[in-house]
Design an enzyme around this catalytic site. Structure first.
Site, PDB file in Angstrom:
ATOM      1  CE  LYS A 264      29.133  45.344  42.679  1.00 41.09           C
ATOM      2  NZ  LYS A 264      30.514  44.853  42.417  1.00 41.09           N
ATOM      3  NE  ARG A 338      35.775  37.440  47.821  1.00 40.71           N
ATOM      4  CZ  ARG A 338      36.804  38.110  47.137  1.00 40.71           C
ATOM      5  NH1 ARG A 338      37.926  38.105  47.766  1.00 40.71           N
ATOM      6  NH2 ARG A 338      36.702  38.700  45.935  1.00 40.71           N
TER       7      ARG A 338
HETATM    8  N1  BES Z   1      29.626  40.257  41.455  1.00 37.47           N
HETATM    9  C1  BES Z   1      30.991  41.231  41.841  1.00 37.47           C
HETATM   10  C2  BES Z   1      31.870  40.656  40.763  1.00 37.47           C
HETATM   11  C3  BES Z   1      31.558  41.015  39.112  1.00 37.47           C
HETATM   12  C4  BES Z   1      32.129  42.332  38.751  1.00 37.47           C
HETATM   13  C5  BES Z   1      30.801  40.453  38.370  1.00 37.47           C
HETATM   14  C6  BES Z   1      31.702  42.605  37.436  1.00 37.47           C
HETATM   15  C7  BES Z   1      30.668  40.739  36.824  1.00 37.47           C
HETATM   16  C8  BES Z   1      30.998  41.900  36.639  1.00 37.47           C
HETATM   17  C9  BES Z   1      31.472  40.746  43.055  1.00 37.47           C
HETATM   18  O1  BES Z   1      30.531  40.716  44.126  1.00 37.47           O
HETATM   19  C10 BES Z   1      32.387  41.775  43.404  1.00 37.47           C
HETATM   20  O2  BES Z   1      31.962  42.885  43.693  1.00 37.47           O
HETATM   21  N2  BES Z   1      33.688  41.725  43.402  1.00 37.47           N
HETATM   22  C11 BES Z   1      34.371  42.809  43.839  1.00 37.47           C
HETATM   23  C12 BES Z   1      35.497  42.153  45.078  1.00 37.47           C
HETATM   24  C13 BES Z   1      36.345  43.178  45.647  1.00 37.47           C
HETATM   25  C14 BES Z   1      35.474  44.289  46.301  1.00 37.47           C
HETATM   26  C15 BES Z   1      37.303  42.305  46.402  1.00 37.47           C
HETATM   27  C16 BES Z   1      35.360  43.251  42.523  1.00 37.47           C
HETATM   28  O3  BES Z   1      35.882  42.382  41.884  1.00 37.47           O
HETATM   29  O4  BES Z   1      35.482  44.115  42.444  1.00 37.47           O
HETATM   30 MN    MN Z   2      30.137  42.381  45.131  1.00 36.39          MN
END
Ligand code: BES
Ligand code: MN
Ligand code: ZN
Length: 486
Positions: A264, A338
């Protein structure tokens, strides 16, 4: 602080006032009792939401008039009291009473929850916090005045609110704790201690047991972490209730999400200490249900690990297994929630066959793109379950809004090389394709709902300048459970 019903004395009163046609008359009455001018009171206090007017009596008594606006709902009562107590807590005296005569037990419960929430202190790691507010100390007393005929229902509402508030605060602390203060074992230890205290069964699979159970998806996410994963199973069975409904709850327990190799950006990465919001909702709900002795057979499952980066971390493109045996092509290691839920849901369905299955997860940024921080995305093919959850959301103010699970979105998770993939590679409909992914692991369960709480679990509020925990999910699920058990 402790609570008494119909206290005999108090030197500080709070009189909540709703903006109705009778407000003017109510102010006249207060004016007559206190010897103030009715006209002046009516001019200075309009009953707007969150408006507060302190009145000082010659005998030293003090009364706050507290506005609630027009037709306040449960959440408005809760928030008004939460804000009032939070803002004023340093100057409040030890003994305060609230006049709730004429209001029902729902209002009593919301007010107590609000007063408790207002006492929450986010400064967990500050070394110089000054003197603790006396009202929230052992010496503090909250009096609640109600009609005499309502004393016993008030007592029930107060006890219920106290039970929920106590559990909720522990969840707030866990959510707000940074990753150097919490890890998978911390969640497991919390569950074990709670089970011992409140009389329900808790089993924790360590890494070896997780390997034995072939939970390859959870193990794959764990690969980059120095700390082992855990798989927490909580089971509360009500005493003396035959044929209790069996409800399965699964919560995402990522104690820190770096994204893994699909790392990230750093600007908001610190917020990912909150990626166990689903786990907190499940831990809190099982404990609260056990305390309240709800007549429901409740199973809570929490797969938990960090999602970290190192030389042994899972790589984009890896094909991994899962508890139910399906193979998954990992397009993006940041779509890790997931993966661990796949094993949590798969284990729940195969080993417990719950009548109803709900998972909660801080799963996608996409759901924040859709609802901001104000509602959870709700996914279910079951209309009756959707309606029940929507009702609970309306009653508690913990909003949900339904999104579709149409099969056209299955395209997004089709893989050429494995049974499915964890990301479409496209920046659209991310919350929906995540839900379609989870659906596979329910193996056709007909009463499954998924709540994407990425926006609602951790958000802005009066407690701090930065986002912090909301406690979302506990009140929603407890209200829903009470609704389905009658
Ligand atoms: N934990 C994150 C989602 C999230 C984002 C929670 C912001 C709270 C605040 C999750 O694991 C994630 O990184 N999701 C990605 C998925 C994508 C790579 C398909 C996302 O939503 O960007
Ligand atoms: Mn994630
Ligand atoms: Zn995550």
């Amino acid at each position: 602080m402790h609570i008494t019903i119909n206290p005999t004395t108090a030197d500080t009163w709070i009189v909540p006032l709703v903006q109705t046609d009778t407000l003017a008359a109510a102010l006249e009455e207060i004016a007559a009792e206190t010897g103030l001018s009715a006209e002046r009171l009516q001019q200075d206090f309009k009953g707007d939401a969150k408006e507060a007017l302190p009145l000082y009596m010659p005998d030293g008594q003090k009364t706050y008039l507290l506005g609630l606006g027009k037709s306040p709902e449960t959440m408005d009562w809760l928030k008004t009291f939460r804000e009032f107590f939070f803002r004023n807590k340093a100057k409040l005296p030890a003994t305060i009473s609230i006049d709730l005569t004429g209001f029902g037990s729902d209002v009593v419960e919301a007010v107590v929850l609000g007063v408790r929430a207002g006492g929450y202190d986010l400064r967990l790691y500050q070394t110089d916090k000054g003197d603790a507010p006396v009202f929230y100390s052992e010496a503090g007393t909250l009096g609640i005045r109600v009609d005499e005929s309502a004393e016993s229902t008030t007592k029930t509402a107060v006890d219920r609110a106290e039970a929920i508030a106590q559990t909720r605060h522990e969840m707030l602390d866990l959510m707000n704790a940074p990753a150097n203060y919490k890890n998978p074992q911390t969640l497991a230890d919390w569950a074990l201690a709670s089970g011992r205290k409140h009389g329900y069964a808790v089993t924790v699979f360590d890494k070896a047991a997780i390997e034995q159970h072939r939970m390859h998806a959870l193990l794959s996410v764990n690969k980059g972490s120095d700390l082992p994963p855990a798989f927490i199973i909580m089971e509360y069975k009500p005493a003396g209730v035959d044929n209790a409904r069996k409800v399965g709850l699964v919560g995402k327990g990522i104690t820190f999400d770096t994204g893994g190799i699909s790392i990230k950006p750093s600007a908001s990465m610190h917020l990912m200490k909150s990626d166990m919001g689903g786990a907190a909702a499940v831990l809190g709900t099982v404990e609260a249900a056990a305390k309240l002795k709800l007549p429901v057979h409740l199973i809570g499952i929490i797969p938990t690990t960090e999602n970290m980066v190192d030389g042994s971390a899972m790589k984009p493109g890896d094909v991994i297994g899962s508890y139910i045996g399906k193979t998954i092509e990992v397009i993006d290691t940041d779509a890790e929630g997931r993966l661990i839920l796949a094993d949590g849901i798969g284990y729940m369905v195969r080993n417990f066959q719950p009548d109803v299955l709900i998972d909660l997860a801080t799963l996608t940024g996409s759901v924040i793109g859709t609802f901001g921080y104000h509602a959870a995305g709700m996914f279910t093919q079951n209309d009756a379950l959707a309606a029940e959850l929507a009702q609970a959301a309306d009653r508690t103010g913990e909003r949900v809004w339904r999104l579709p699970l149409w099969d056209v979105y299955k395209e997004d998770i089709k893989s050429d090389v494995a049974d499915l993939r964890n990301y479409s590679g496209k920046p659209f409909a991310g919350a929906i394709s995540a839900a379609k992914f989870l659906e596979v692991f329910t193996e056709g369960h007909t009463a499954w709902a998924h709540l994407d709480i990425a926006g609602t679990a951790f958000s802005d509020n009066e407690f701090g300048a930065q986002k912090n925990a909301s406690g979302y999910g506990i009140r929603l699920l407890i209200d829903w459970l009470e609704g389905i058990t009658g």
